[in-house]
Design an enzyme around this catalytic site. Structure first.
Site, short mmCIF file in Angstrom:
data_model
loop_
_atom_site.label_atom_id
_atom_site.label_comp_id
_atom_site.label_asym_id
_atom_site.label_seq_id
_atom_site.Cartn_x
_atom_site.Cartn_y
_atom_site.Cartn_z
CG HIS A 63 -1.69 -1.15 1.44
ND1 HIS A 63 -3.04 -1.19 0.96
CD2 HIS A 63 -1.60 -2.41 1.88
CE1 HIS A 63 -3.54 -2.36 1.28
NE2 HIS A 63 -2.61 -3.27 1.76
CG PHE A 64 3.84 1.94 -2.42
CD1 PHE A 64 4.16 1.13 -1.37
CD2 PHE A 64 4.60 1.78 -3.74
CE1 PHE A 64 5.34 0.31 -1.26
CE2 PHE A 64 5.55 0.84 -3.70
CZ PHE A 64 5.91 0.12 -2.67
NE ARG A 65 -0.94 3.72 3.74
CZ ARG A 65 -2.01 3.11 4.12
NH1 ARG A 65 -2.81 2.34 3.69
NH2 ARG A 65 -1.63 2.10 5.36
CG HIS A 237 -2.81 -10.30 4.91
ND1 HIS A 237 -4.23 -10.89 4.92
CD2 HIS A 237 -2.96 -9.12 4.42
CE1 HIS A 237 -4.91 -9.87 4.51
NE2 HIS A 237 -4.38 -8.95 4.34
CG ASN A 284 -6.79 -4.85 10.81
OD1 ASN A 284 -6.38 -4.86 12.03
ND2 ASN A 284 -7.23 -3.80 10.18
CG ASP A 311 -0.43 -5.97 4.49
OD1 ASP A 311 -0.86 -5.08 3.53
OD2 ASP A 311 -1.36 -6.21 5.31
CG HIS A 315 -0.81 4.09 9.06
ND1 HIS A 315 -2.19 4.50 8.46
CD2 HIS A 315 -1.11 2.75 9.08
CE1 HIS A 315 -2.76 3.33 8.01
NE2 HIS A 315 -2.13 2.38 8.42
N GLY A 330 -1.32 -1.31 10.25
CA GLY A 330 -0.32 -1.16 9.21
C GLY A 330 0.83 -0.77 9.37
#
Length: 446
Positions: A63-65, A237, A284, A311, A315, A330
């Site tokens: 997840h590179f946002r 995951h 999660n 994963d 943040h 995360g």
């Protein structure tokens, strides 16, 4: 493009380790041999001096946002951290802002990556309860697959209508990757602990709220649906020992219709680490028990679990330092995933050959990625050199994530990545970035 000759490497590839040289021309491996002479005067020579040469990691879940959450991370910063960690290709998830749930929004992400990424890239298309028409437009040769949140979604991405879910499974020819946690079970558990502790729930309750039962119910339900419809399912995951028994090693990977992934943090941390790490290891699905950690490793080694991923989901520290109920799940991992796996090698828990199989060969096979994941003549030169005996300490000054922190803060790793090549370009060399990468959009043999 300048030719590159890697000399005197311990090459780890396709179940073997052997001493040799690798020649690269125009971004491709052109020769793998015991000894290769310098071909031209301007060939760049890298003397591996006994270091280990691996195919670059292919991380199938990050997840590179970007777009929309770039205060946490973006494609440029996180892909740069990834190549420093030995990851040469990534598959990024659709839960950005806006979510990649239309073809146009998906292509906007590809356009950003084409201009800013340091690693090769693809993106998952996001499924919802109401975008089947868009799902059916996706070209499986150009897109990694379909991501379904069967729990723990953001926005409107929770696919919780059984009829819609069965229709998606029945009609798409995309590889379906699923996040499996049962929302109703989690909700009931959360209410139970809120009744007992109010808003002051400890982080140590996280694996009890997002429990083994919640994971198993959802994973087993998804697998039954895949078996019923014939869909190609990949479960992201896996976090419990119980779930590992849902998967089989009776067929070679290329013939499997149902596959599984484990992430580095579930192989590294246990619920005992919440005391010292707190919400920094809130993920999660949750990090669970030592029994789960041991069971995941066993399933990885006996090929019930097929790939290792990160994963990676950063943040800010400010966000993570909230109390349990308000801290997001995360954490950042791409820079430190490979060296963490090499630590398990040093502990005698996994071989170098198996690490390469699960991080490079198998992701390439599982996603049918064209011409990557192996050290083979004719393949793209996505390569990583690691020194297994060069200790270093993870600290703020050498953390490359935009968020500026790592769950491995203070950890001394025995191994380090010394060189990373993406499509034959040396993009990382001894803690520096000498050349801008020439990353490519991944394509798929489907």
């Amino acid at each position: 493009m300048k030719a590159v000759l890697i000399k005197n490497a311990n090459i780890v590839n396709e179940g073997k380790i052997f001493k040799g040289d690798v020649l690269i021309n125009d971004g491709r491996i052109t020769e793998v041999s015991e000894t290769i002479s310098m071909k031209t005067a301007d060939t760049k020579i890298i003397d591996a001096d006994g270091s280990y040469l691996l195919p670059g990691m292919i991380d199938d879940q990050v997840h590179f946002r970007e777009p929309g959450l770039t205060h946490k991370a973006n494609i440029e910063t996180e892909s740069k951290a990834a190549v420093a960690g030995g990851i040469t290709s990534f598959i990024e998830m659709p839960n950005t802002v806006p979510q990649a749930t239309t073809i146009d929004l998906l292509e906007e992400k590809f356009e950003i990556a084409s201009k800013t990424s340091w690693a090769n890239y693809s993106f998952m298309f996001g499924g919802t309860n109401n975008n089947l028409e868009e799902i059916l437009k996706v070209d499986p040769k150009k897109v990694a697959g379909l991501k379904l949140f069967l729990g723990s979604s953001t926005g409107n991405m929770l696919v919780d209508d059984p009829k819609i879910l069965e229709e998606i499974f029945s009609k798409t020819n995309l590889l379906i990757s699923a996040h499996c946690e049962d929302e109703e079970t989690i909700k009931q558990n959360l209410e139970k602990y809120k009744a007992e502790y109010g808003e002051d729930i400890s982080i140590e309750m996280h694996p009890k709220i997002r429990s083994e039962e919640a994971c198993y119910i959802s994973s087993s339900r998804a697998i039954k649906l895949a078996q019923k419809t014939g869909a190609r399912l990949h479960v992201f995951h896996v976090s419990t020992e119980k779930e590992t028994h849902l998967f089989s090693n009776k067929k070679p990977l290329a013939e499997k219709k149902i596959t599984a992934e484990v992430c580095v943090h579930h192989l590294w941390f246990t619920d005992e680490d919440y005391k010292s790490k707190g919400t920094k290891i809130k993920w999660n699905p949750a990090v669970k028990t030592q029994k789960d950690k041991d069971g995941l490793l066993k399933a990885l080694l006996d090929d019930r679990i097929d790939v290792i991923a990160t994963d990676h989901a950063p943040h800010t520290l400010e966000e993570k330092n909230n109390n349990y109920l308000n801290a997001p799940s995360g954490g950042p991992l791409v820079q430190h995933a490979l060296v963490a796996l090499l630590e398990l090698y040093h502990q005698g828990k996994i071989s170098l050959e198996k690490i390469v199989e699960k991080t490079a060969h198998n992701p390439a096979i599982l996603f049918q990625i064209k011409e990557r994941g192996f050290i083979r003549e004719g393949y793209k030169a996505d390569l990583v050199l690691v020194d297994l005996n060069s200790p270093w300490n993870v600290k703020k000054e050498n953390i490359l994530y935009k968020c500026g922190w790592s769950p491995f803060d203070g950890k001394i790793f025995k191994s380090r990545v010394t060189h990373t090549l993406v499509n034959g370009i040396v993009v990382y060399e001894n803690s520096k970035f000498p050349n801008k990468s020439n990353p490519e959009r991944l394509t798929f043999n489907r």
